[in-house]
Design an enzyme around this catalytic site. Structure first.
Site, PDB file in Angstrom:
ATOM      1  N   GLU A 172       1.746   6.527  -7.034  1.00  0.00           N
ATOM      2  CA  GLU A 172       0.715   7.486  -7.423  1.00  0.00           C
ATOM      3  C   GLU A 172       1.213   8.920  -7.282  1.00  0.00           C
ATOM      4  O   GLU A 172       0.955   9.770  -8.143  1.00  0.00           O
ATOM      5  CB  GLU A 172      -0.531   7.276  -6.571  1.00  0.00           C
ATOM      6  CG  GLU A 172      -1.285   5.984  -6.884  1.00  0.00           C
ATOM      7  CD  GLU A 172      -2.544   5.852  -6.053  1.00  0.00           C
ATOM      8  OE1 GLU A 172      -2.707   6.627  -5.089  1.00  0.00           O
ATOM      9  OE2 GLU A 172      -3.369   4.975  -6.374  1.00  0.00           O
ATOM     10  N   GLU A 193       0.836  -1.211   0.000  1.00  0.00           N
ATOM     11  CA  GLU A 193       0.000   0.000   0.000  1.00  0.00           C
ATOM     12  C   GLU A 193       0.867   1.255   0.000  1.00  0.00           C
ATOM     13  O   GLU A 193       0.551   2.235  -0.694  1.00  0.00           O
ATOM     14  CB  GLU A 193      -0.915  -0.003   1.222  1.00  0.00           C
ATOM     15  CG  GLU A 193      -1.885   1.166   1.284  1.00  0.00           C
ATOM     16  CD  GLU A 193      -2.881   1.161   0.137  1.00  0.00           C
ATOM     17  OE1 GLU A 193      -3.101   2.253  -0.444  1.00  0.00           O
ATOM     18  OE2 GLU A 193      -3.418   0.089  -0.194  1.00  0.00           O
TER      19      GLU A 193
END
Length: 241
Positions: free
Chosen positions: A76, A69
């Site tokens: 991103e 994660e």
């Protein structure tokens, strides 16, 4: 003359790393969900007194999910900085990062099931054995009664329509009623815990979609789920032979 940049000390490096973890927890909802589930899993592991090897497997699976994660969040952020407009390759990079998190999560679920399935099944077998000796027709009665109660409560609260919105969530009520019914109807079968777990996951997904679609609030979904499960449990307990 340009002064060379000073390398951070070990203390500063640790501080930067902790700041990164805190930032992801503050800004990423999925990271908070993963972290909360990790804490719950570790507490459950202590409650069930799992073995050392089982605990190691859980810790590795949890770390795998959290690291995936964090890498996904870093990818991103880097993509957002590098591209100012839509780019198919940027989307692909984000999708790959999300895929890595998905694989890690599925692996963690599998490890958790292998560790806890036997122990949870043993703890719950006595109660389920008492309730499961009931005709399957009770499932239909429980579902019909659940739907009737949902409609009555929506009419009483004056919010939403019978099939959309309002309190409580009818979709969640039916989904969790079905989960409870499947669990009780299966009886003392070999794969009862597995089928019950899969049905519960499906019910949770139904509840999540209602929240994500903006049709229901979390409270409406939770109350609907509790209503459906309790009604089914009461029906089976009251009318089983």
């Amino acid at each position: 003359m340009i002064t060379p940049r000073r390398r951070p000390s070990i203390f500063e490096s640790f501080n930067f790393a902790i700041e990164g973890i805190i930032h992801v927890l503050r800004t990423q909802r999925n990271m908070r969900i993963h972290f909360g589930v990790a804490v719950a899993v570790l507490v459950t592991a202590l409650a069930f007194d799992v073995s050392r090897l089982e605990l190691i497997a859980l810790l590795i699976a949890i770390a795998f999910v959290l690291i995936a994660e964090m890498f996904n969040t870093a990818v991103e952020a880097a993509v957002d900085v590098a591209s100012t407009s839509f780019d198919p390759m940027a989307k692909l990079a984000k999708d790959i990062g999300a895929g890595a998190v998905l694989i890690a999560s599925i692996n963690a679920i599998a490890v958790g099931y292998l560790v806890f399935s036997g122990q949870v099944a043993d703890e719950s077998s006595r109660l389920l054995d008492k309730l499961s000796e009931a005709p399957a027709e009770l499932t239909l009665i429980a579902l019909v009664l659940t739907i009737a109660l949902v409609i009555a409560l929506k009419a009483f609260s004056g919010r939403g329509s019978p099939l959309r919105g309002g309190w409580p969530s009818g979709h969640a009520a039916v989904a969790f009623a079905a989960w409870m019914a499947v669990t009780l109807v299966l009886g003392d079968t070999e794969h009862r815990f597995l089928v019950s777990s899969l049905t519960l996951i499906m019910a949770l997904l139904v509840a999540q979609t209602r929240i994500e679609a903006g049709v229901h609030s979390a409270l409406e979904v939770a109350s609907g789920g509790v209503l459906g499960a309790l009604v089914t449990l009461v029906i089976f307990q009251g009318f089983s032979a």
